[in-house]
Scaffold this motif. Structure first.
Motif, PDB file in Angstrom:
ATOM      1  N   UNK A 144       0.779  -1.168  -0.160  1.00  0.00           N
ATOM      2  CA  UNK A 144      -0.047  -0.035  -0.006  1.00  0.00           C
ATOM      3  C   UNK A 144       0.966   1.174   0.087  1.00  0.00           C
ATOM      4  N   UNK A 145       2.130   1.210   0.401  1.00  0.00           N
ATOM      5  CA  UNK A 145       3.024   2.366   0.297  1.00  0.00           C
ATOM      6  C   UNK A 145       3.889   2.396  -0.781  1.00  0.00           C
ATOM      7  N   UNK A 146       3.820   1.367  -1.723  1.00  0.00           N
ATOM      8  CA  UNK A 146       4.578   1.522  -2.939  1.00  0.00           C
ATOM      9  C   UNK A 146       4.163   2.449  -3.897  1.00  0.00           C
ATOM     10  N   UNK A 147       5.004   3.431  -4.376  1.00  0.00           N
ATOM     11  CA  UNK A 147       4.807   4.399  -5.311  1.00  0.00           C
ATOM     12  C   UNK A 147       4.181   3.835  -6.516  1.00  0.00           C
ATOM     13  N   UNK A 148       4.556   2.632  -7.058  1.00  0.00           N
ATOM     14  CA  UNK A 148       4.106   1.973  -8.253  1.00  0.00           C
ATOM     15  C   UNK A 148       2.671   1.759  -8.067  1.00  0.00           C
ATOM     16  N   UNK A 149       1.978   1.312  -6.874  1.00  0.00           N
ATOM     17  CA  UNK A 149       0.673   1.328  -6.614  1.00  0.00           C
ATOM     18  C   UNK A 149      -0.128   2.436  -6.725  1.00  0.00           C
ATOM     19  N   UNK A 150       0.609   3.519  -6.173  1.00  0.00           N
ATOM     20  CA  UNK A 150      -0.188   4.907  -6.252  1.00  0.00           C
ATOM     21  C   UNK A 150      -0.358   5.330  -7.690  1.00  0.00           C
ATOM     22  N   UNK A 151       0.732   5.002  -8.645  1.00  0.00           N
ATOM     23  CA  UNK A 151       0.371   5.468  -9.900  1.00  0.00           C
ATOM     24  C   UNK A 151      -0.190   4.502 -10.597  1.00  0.00           C
ATOM     25  N   UNK A 152      -0.434   3.386 -10.408  1.00  0.00           N
ATOM     26  CA  UNK A 152      -1.211   2.364 -10.713  1.00  0.00           C
ATOM     27  C   UNK A 152      -2.502   3.008 -10.902  1.00  0.00           C
ATOM     28  N   UNK A 153      -2.993   3.282  -9.330  1.00  0.00           N
ATOM     29  CA  UNK A 153      -4.507   3.356  -9.029  1.00  0.00           C
ATOM     30  C   UNK A 153      -4.990   4.778  -9.740  1.00  0.00           C
ATOM     31  N   UNK A 160      -3.709   5.853 -12.470  1.00  0.00           N
ATOM     32  CA  UNK A 160      -3.582   5.514 -13.871  1.00  0.00           C
ATOM     33  C   UNK A 160      -4.978   4.945 -14.223  1.00  0.00           C
ATOM     34  N   UNK A 161      -5.578   4.002 -13.460  1.00  0.00           N
ATOM     35  CA  UNK A 161      -6.835   3.221 -13.757  1.00  0.00           C
ATOM     36  C   UNK A 161      -7.841   4.351 -13.548  1.00  0.00           C
ATOM     37  N   UNK A 162      -7.980   5.235 -12.661  1.00  0.00           N
ATOM     38  CA  UNK A 162      -9.097   6.090 -12.507  1.00  0.00           C
ATOM     39  C   UNK A 162      -9.053   7.219 -13.614  1.00  0.00           C
ATOM     40  N   UNK A 163      -7.702   7.572 -14.034  1.00  0.00           N
ATOM     41  CA  UNK A 163      -7.575   8.488 -15.255  1.00  0.00           C
ATOM     42  C   UNK A 163      -8.327   8.018 -16.559  1.00  0.00           C
ATOM     43  N   UNK A 164      -8.062   6.754 -16.880  1.00  0.00           N
ATOM     44  CA  UNK A 164      -8.404   6.018 -17.817  1.00  0.00           C
ATOM     45  C   UNK A 164     -10.069   5.766 -17.803  1.00  0.00           C
ATOM     46  N   UNK A 165     -10.625   5.722 -16.531  1.00  0.00           N
ATOM     47  CA  UNK A 165     -11.782   5.585 -16.240  1.00  0.00           C
ATOM     48  C   UNK A 165     -12.601   7.213 -17.020  1.00  0.00           C
ATOM     49  N   UNK A 166     -11.983   8.226 -16.449  1.00  0.00           N
ATOM     50  CA  UNK A 166     -12.437   9.442 -16.745  1.00  0.00           C
ATOM     51  C   UNK A 166     -12.444   9.513 -18.314  1.00  0.00           C
ATOM     52  N   UNK A 222       1.361   3.985 -16.729  1.00  0.00           N
ATOM     53  CA  UNK A 222       1.381   3.625 -15.120  1.00  0.00           C
ATOM     54  C   UNK A 222       0.874   2.235 -14.634  1.00  0.00           C
ATOM     55  N   UNK A 223      -0.287   2.150 -15.585  1.00  0.00           N
ATOM     56  CA  UNK A 223      -1.080   0.710 -15.184  1.00  0.00           C
ATOM     57  C   UNK A 223      -0.072  -0.367 -15.867  1.00  0.00           C
ATOM     58  N   UNK A 224       0.408  -0.644 -16.824  1.00  0.00           N
ATOM     59  CA  UNK A 224       1.317  -1.370 -17.324  1.00  0.00           C
ATOM     60  C   UNK A 224       2.641  -1.690 -16.438  1.00  0.00           C
ATOM     61  N   UNK A 225       3.033  -0.521 -16.110  1.00  0.00           N
ATOM     62  CA  UNK A 225       4.335  -0.443 -15.163  1.00  0.00           C
ATOM     63  C   UNK A 225       3.875  -1.084 -13.825  1.00  0.00           C
ATOM     64  N   UNK A 226       2.891  -0.822 -13.267  1.00  0.00           N
ATOM     65  CA  UNK A 226       2.295  -1.355 -12.075  1.00  0.00           C
ATOM     66  C   UNK A 226       2.121  -2.802 -12.233  1.00  0.00           C
ATOM     67  N   UNK A 227       1.530  -3.146 -13.372  1.00  0.00           N
ATOM     68  CA  UNK A 227       1.343  -4.834 -13.537  1.00  0.00           C
ATOM     69  C   UNK A 227       2.584  -5.527 -13.545  1.00  0.00           C
TER      70      UNK A 227
END
Length: 421
Positions: free
Chosen positions: A357-366, A368-374, A400-405
């Motif tokens: 939950x504290x990983x930067x990759x997770x924050x960017x991934x989250x 990214x997913x919401x931006x794609x939703x917009x 960000x999503x692909x890097x997070x995956x």
């Protein structure tokens, strides 16, 4: 011309330096989708022998027109608008190359790019405020003077509002953590919440000044997502106090003259012509839905079947529903690519449970997913991915999503998991 030249330089340099190896970070469905985005417009430009293109649906008008010039038996491409499709092909290649370049960056450089993106948004707001106070006179970057409207670098107020909504997610979920990454944990959280709330309110006010109805809804959704994230771990009494403060700010904004303008436009939603565009454009989808009429051809095609009763002082430049227009111009192959692009997000969603939950990759991934939703929601009533200035944030979110995956599955290409506040 500048964008075309930059696209060619970027694509050639990226291919020369990386050999497209960066795309290995993307899931298989994502690699196929990105390749198809670049290739399908090019295939629409390939000349076909006359028995083949004449047999395709919707070619009768072109055949009759060419017959008048004695060229009906010539080779013709699948697209009915070769110039527009060629430009779209270059833009598609630019999008794919830019996304690949984002995936090639180191983890530190990629997260620094969020600051660059946010800086561009702030610069756009500054330019937009000058446009508002000068009634659109300075700086007038657009062809037409849109009056006291916050446009920034954009030609379309809806796209400016969308980017502002994206910046709320980017700042609230990612950048605010980078700014608050030093000091005691309690002080870090307080500082982050104050910054996140402050920027959210600031961006919402800017969205109101864009006079965009869609932007108002997208900005509200982004604000709710960020505020819910900021509220985690906060005592109930402080949550109630925060809600009261935000409500007071909302009431203050709603009482402004700028909000009255956009609120008046919200009341006119049911009478908006874009709903009629869907009905008027559907016959084109029925005619060209199998292989598409060619990217960039909608405006030309719509004029050929526009009835006199539909004619207005303005020109219908797009269907204002990018899913329908994608079916018209790209056909079933384009819809397959869209489906693959959606499926490529699933590994990123799964990685949310594996990343700290504290990983930067997770924050960017989250984010990214919401931006794609917009973007997905906005594409129901507009065409944000048809403007390079608007799809930059989509490319950033997709990377960000692909890097997070990749980081979630322990892939070395995903980069180290950097802990943040």
């Amino acid at each position: 011309m500048t964008i075309v030249l930059a696209t060619i330089v970027l694509a050639v340099t990226f291919a020369w330096q990386d050999g497209f190896a960066a795309f290995s970070r993307a899931p298989l469905a994502g690699r196929i989708a990105l390749a198809g985005i670049a290739v399908w417009p090019l295939l629409q430009l390939v000349p076909l022998p006359f028995p083949l293109w004449q047999a395709l649906p919707g070619q009768e008008l072109r055949r009759l027109t060419l017959d008048l010039a004695g060229s009906a038996d010539s080779w013709q491409p699948l697209t009915l608008e070769p110039t527009g499709t060629a430009l779209c092909a270059l833009m598609a290649i630019g999008f794919v190359a830019f996304t690949g370049w984002l995936m090639q960056l180191s983890s530190d450089d990629f997260h620094r790019l969020f600051l660059v993106a946010l800086g561009l948004v702030l610069l756009g707001i500054l330019i937009g405020l000058l446009q508002v106070v000068s009634d659109g006179q300075f700086p007038q970057l657009q062809v037409d003077n849109m009056g006291a409207t916050l446009l920034g670098f954009f030609a379309n107020k809806n796209h400016m509002a969308l980017v502002l909504a994206c910046s709320i997610l980017l700042f609230g979920l990612v950048v605010s953590r980078q700014f608050g990454a030093r000091g005691q944990p309690a002080a870090m959280q307080i500082r982050r919440r104050l910054m996140g709330t402050g920027y959210t309110v600031f961006a919402l006010v800017a969205i109101v000044v864009t006079n965009s109805r869609a932007g108002l809804g997208l900005g509200a959704l982004a604000a709710v997502i960020v505020l819910l994230d900021l509220a985690r771990g906060v005592a109930l009494r402080w949550r109630i106090a925060a809600v009261a403060v935000v409500a007071a700010l909302v009431l203050a904004v709603m009482s402004s003259s700028a909000f009255e303008v956009v609120a008046g436009r919200v009341d006119d939603v049911s009478d908006d012509l874009r709903w009629r565009f869907l009905e008027w454009s559907w016959p084109l989808a029925e005619r060209y839905g199998w292989l598409g009429s060619g990217f960039g051809s909608f405006r030309t095609l719509f004029i050929t079947q526009e009835q006199l009763a539909w004619v207005k002082p303005t020109v219908v430049n797009a269907a204002h529903n990018d899913y329908l227009q994608l079916l018209i111009e790209g056909g079933v192959p384009a819809m397959v690519l869209l489906t693959l692009l959606v499926l490529s997000l699933l590994p990123g969603i799964a990685a949310l449970h594996r990343l700290s939950r504290r990983a930067q990759e997770r924050h960017a991934l989250l984010a990214g997913l919401f931006i794609i939703l917009l973007y997905a929601l906005h594409s129901l009533v507009d065409y944000p991915l048809r403007r390079p200035a608007a799809w930059i944030f989509f490319a950033l979110a997709l990377a960000a999503v692909y890097r997070g995956a990749a980081a979630g599955r322990g892939d070395a290409a995903g980069g180290p998991q950097i802990e943040a506040a």
